[in-house]
Design a protein around this motif. Structure first.
Motif: not given
Ligand code: ATP
Length: 306
Positions: A84-87, A244-246, A258-261
């Motif tokens: 999942a990509i969050v930011g 997942i673009v979350a 999960i990565i936090v940009l």
């Protein structure tokens, strides 16, 4: 001569407009077969999918030279797992998905699928390997069966019906007087947001891609529909490499990673539990969204404090 150029201009404009969002890239690529900017090398081989590993290596990218959006982004999505990509808004989440589809070429680093650089393989083979469930799907003014079968050229009626069952929209379709031949769109059946998403999921099931991109809708559906769709999506993403673009963290609690940009870089990465425990950006975002779920005003306070 100018008249000759005009349709091309228009196509270019449509192309540029649509690719701003992840709106419905697959449909668009079929409609506009010519891609002016990204070309295959003459001898480009097809992508050979093995397990379906996705890897970004020191990716640098900006839409404009003076503004770099991704400064040095590296991550690996092991085959069959979910990232999942969050930011914050504008951090570059959708950009990562667009780059995997090779909507744009990158300025530094490499993007690999099963060890093959996506810039070196035939684009049709790349796009065949990736399915996208967009936020907002384009439905064609045609039958609901056509709209589902569109994921693959040789889809049979049996494929379409199996996909509809997988996306839990079969009952709804069967209650329509013309069933799968019911027309949708302007003068036909109007679908709700949740029904449209199910059609998008069914279309992806027909395509059966090893790699899946889910562009989560920004606005929530009602909670029952939301929970039902979440369940369907979990089934669809099991066994597939999924990105997942979350926007809402509550939907990605079970992601494998999960990565936090932030500022063009990966500021944090881990599971939901490990990111909460480390008390960084993710933990703050979680606290804020949890507060918003309880009470919209409390969310505001949490934002101001953070
Ligand atoms: P959101 O959560 O709001 O959807 P995001 O994290 O998905 O945001 P992106 O859509 O990836 O963000 O955009 C990252 C940045 O790139 C934004 O600042 C955006 O303005 C910029 N951007 C996006 N598309 C283009 C484009 N075609 N040309 C120039 N800049 C762009």
């Amino acid at each position: 001569l100018m008249q000759l150029f005009r349709p091309l201009d228009l196509l270019g404009m449509v192309y540029r407009t649509i690719r701003q969002g992840l709106i419905d890239m697959e449909a668009m690529f079929r409609l506009i077969d010519t891609d002016a900017e990204i070309r295959d090398r003459p001898d480009a081989p097809p992508l050979e999918i093995r397990a379906g590993e996705v890897r970004f290596e020191h990716v640098v990218f900006g839409y404009e030279p003076e503004r770099t959006i991704l400064k040095d982004v590296s991550f690996t999505v092991p085959p069959g797992s979910t990232l999942a990509i969050v930011g914050h808004s504008g951090a570059g989440k959708s950009t990562i998905a667009r780059l995997l589809f090779r909507f744009y070429d990158i300025q530094g680093g490499r993007i690999l699928i099963d060890g093959q650089d996506i810039a070196q393989v035939r684009q049709t083979s790349l796009r065949r390997a990736i399915g996208i469930v967009p936020q907002d799907m384009v439905l064609f003014n045609d039958t609901i069966g056509f709209n589902i079968g569109y994921g693959r050229d040789d889809a049979t009626q049996a494929d379409i019906e199996a996909a509809a069952r997988g996306a839990a929209i079969d009952r709804f379709i069967e209650t329509q007087p013309l069933g799968y031949d019911t027309r949708v769109g302007e003068r036909g059946l109007k679908l709700s947001g949740g029904e449209k998403q199910r059609v998008a999921i069914a279309r992806t099931l027909v395509k059966d891609p090893p790699i899946l991109i889910l562009d989560e809708a920004t606005s929530a559906l009602d909670s029952r529909t939301e929970a039902a769709i979440q369940g369907v999506l979990e089934d669809v993403s099991a066994r597939r490499t999924t990105i997942i673009v979350a926007h809402r963290l509550s939907t990605i609690v079970h992601a494998d990673n999960i990565i936090v940009l932030e500022d063009g870089r990966i500021a944090e990465q881990g599971t939901h539990a490990s990111l909460l425990a480390s008390g960084g950006i993710y933990a703050q975002m979680w606290a804020r969204q949890a507060a918003e779920r309880m009470n919209p005003e409390a969310g505001e306070i949490a934002v101001r404090r953070s």
